[in-house]
Scaffold this motif. Structure first.
Motif, mmCIF file in Angstrom:
data_model
loop_
_atom_site.group_PDB
_atom_site.id
_atom_site.type_symbol
_atom_site.label_atom_id
_atom_site.label_comp_id
_atom_site.label_asym_id
_atom_site.label_seq_id
_atom_site.Cartn_x
_atom_site.Cartn_y
_atom_site.Cartn_z
ATOM 1 N N GLU A 253 -17.957 29.725 45.240
ATOM 2 C CA GLU A 253 -17.063 28.591 45.444
ATOM 3 C C GLU A 253 -17.837 27.369 45.943
ATOM 4 O O GLU A 253 -17.526 26.234 45.584
ATOM 5 N N TYR A 263 -10.194 21.481 43.236
ATOM 6 C CA TYR A 263 -9.662 22.698 43.850
ATOM 7 C C TYR A 263 -8.912 23.551 42.827
ATOM 8 O O TYR A 263 -9.082 24.775 42.784
ATOM 9 N N ARG A 266 -11.398 25.268 40.533
ATOM 10 C CA ARG A 266 -12.125 26.338 41.226
ATOM 11 C C ARG A 266 -11.262 27.591 41.356
ATOM 12 O O ARG A 266 -11.727 28.706 41.116
ATOM 13 N N VAL A 271 -12.107 31.650 41.191
ATOM 14 C CA VAL A 271 -11.660 32.527 42.272
ATOM 15 C C VAL A 271 -10.650 33.566 41.786
ATOM 16 O O VAL A 271 -10.854 34.779 41.947
#
Length: 356
Positions: A253, A263, A266, A271
């Motif tokens: 990350e 965000y 990601r 994630v």
């Protein structure tokens, strides 16, 4: 002179595992004889001396040697469709098939796309609801209190999964938020709900909640129960997803941040895919538990498949055939749960290969 390596045969593995010593041989033969005895008695009761047709109902009874599957022949409609009107039960059957088909197609990799899977489930759920509820296309209206049997079980399971999984992702992300007050508040909510029995949550949403909500928010009891169950599912699944996230190396990350990824990108591309792969076994287990615990809704007045099975032998004519009815219902649960577990094993093998 070097000896050539010979791969062990099936008999070599069996002999090494079960007949490697006198004690192992004795235990294997004893247990094998016990298994054969159990299987023979089950076959004798459930197949050889069983009564299959309702026309031969007189051959059934307390003193019969075999199973009385005649109760299934006579009462299968009640077990499968519950209180749904008899002349409209074809709609419930097609609705069940539609929902099962959607579940099967969801397992096909071609549908593993946000747009495709969304279209598939929206179309499948709309088909199910239109068929079950009626009121359009000339279909007779059938209200939710008359739904029952397998169709109600599948509807509750699918609705809880569809509502609970996105909510679980949101809960997991909020709990790992960098803002302490958000993370701690979410942690208190998740831990509080997880500490409560599912039955108490269902009872609260079904019975207590209408006393504190305005009239326009009350809705039908079935949907309130589904919302409460989805909230319970989401809290457990959020912890499973968060565990999968914590297993990721922190550098991934951080590298994404260094590359300037937002965000959302990601989370969506780095994630969550790896977190779900890490959390796949407990996630499948959570779905299996969710499917089995749909039977709890009988406590608050819903006629799902277990309650329908109980009603099938609840008359003086069939009150001796409870074992056969429960065995039939257990077989239905087994088919769905075993399919879920096998699909989970397939996904584990697929993700393991992809990770190499």
């Amino acid at each position: 002179m070097t000896k050539t390596y010979r791969a062990p045969t099936l008999w070599d593995r069996i002999r090494a595992d079960y007949f490697s010593s006198r004690l192992n041989t004795a235990l294997t033969l004893t247990f094998g004889a016990f298994v054969i005895w159990v299987l023979w008695n089950l076959a004798n009761w459930g197949l050889i001396h069983a009564v299959w047709s309702a026309e031969n109902r007189d051959l059934c009874g307390h003193g019969g040697e075999g199973a009385c599957w005649a109760v299934i022949d006579a009462r299968w409609r009640l077990i499968m469709f519950g209180l749904y009107p008899f002349e409209e039960q074809w709609r419930s059957a097609i609705a069940c098939c539609a929902l099962v088909l959607v579940g099967i197609l969801s397992c096909v990799p071609w549908f593993w796309n946000a747009r495709r899977i969304s279209i598939l489930w929206v179309a499948g759920f709309a088909t199910f609801y239109v068929l079950m509820r009626g009121g359009v296309f000339g279909l007779t209206p059938v209200f939710e209190q008359n739904w029952g049997g397998l169709s109600l079980t599948l509807f509750i399971f699918a609705a809880v999964s569809l509502l609970g999984m996105p909510l679980a992702i949101v809960f997991a992300l909020l709990r790992r938020s960098e803002l302490p007050w958000i993370a701690r508040t979410m942690g208190v909510i998740i831990d509080t709900i997880r500490s409560l029995p599912l039955l108490s949550i269902m009872f609260t949403f079904a019975i207590v909640l209408p006393f504190v909500l305005p009239g326009w928010m009350i809705g039908d009891k079935l949907y309130r129960v589904i919302v409460g169950y989805a909230l319970f599912f989401a809290c457990y699944q959020a912890e499973i997803i968060r565990g999968g996230m914590q297993a990721l190396p922190a550098g991934q990350e951080e590298a994404a941040k260094a590359l300037g990824m937002s965000y959302v990108h990601r989370i969506a591309y780095i994630v969550l895919p790896q977190a779900f792969r890490n959390a796949l076994p407990p996630t499948i287990n959570q779905f299996v538990i969710t499917f089995k615990e749909t039977s709890l809704v009988v406590i608050i007045g819903f006629f799902e498949i277990l309650a329908s099975g109980h009603a099938a032998f609840g008359t003086s004519e069939w009150n001796f055939a409870h074992v056969e009815v429960y065995a039939f219902v257990a077989l239905i649960y087994f088919v769905f749960v075993f399919a879920l577990s096998r699909y989970g094993a397939y996904l584990e093998r697929r993700t393991a290969i992809a990770a190499r």
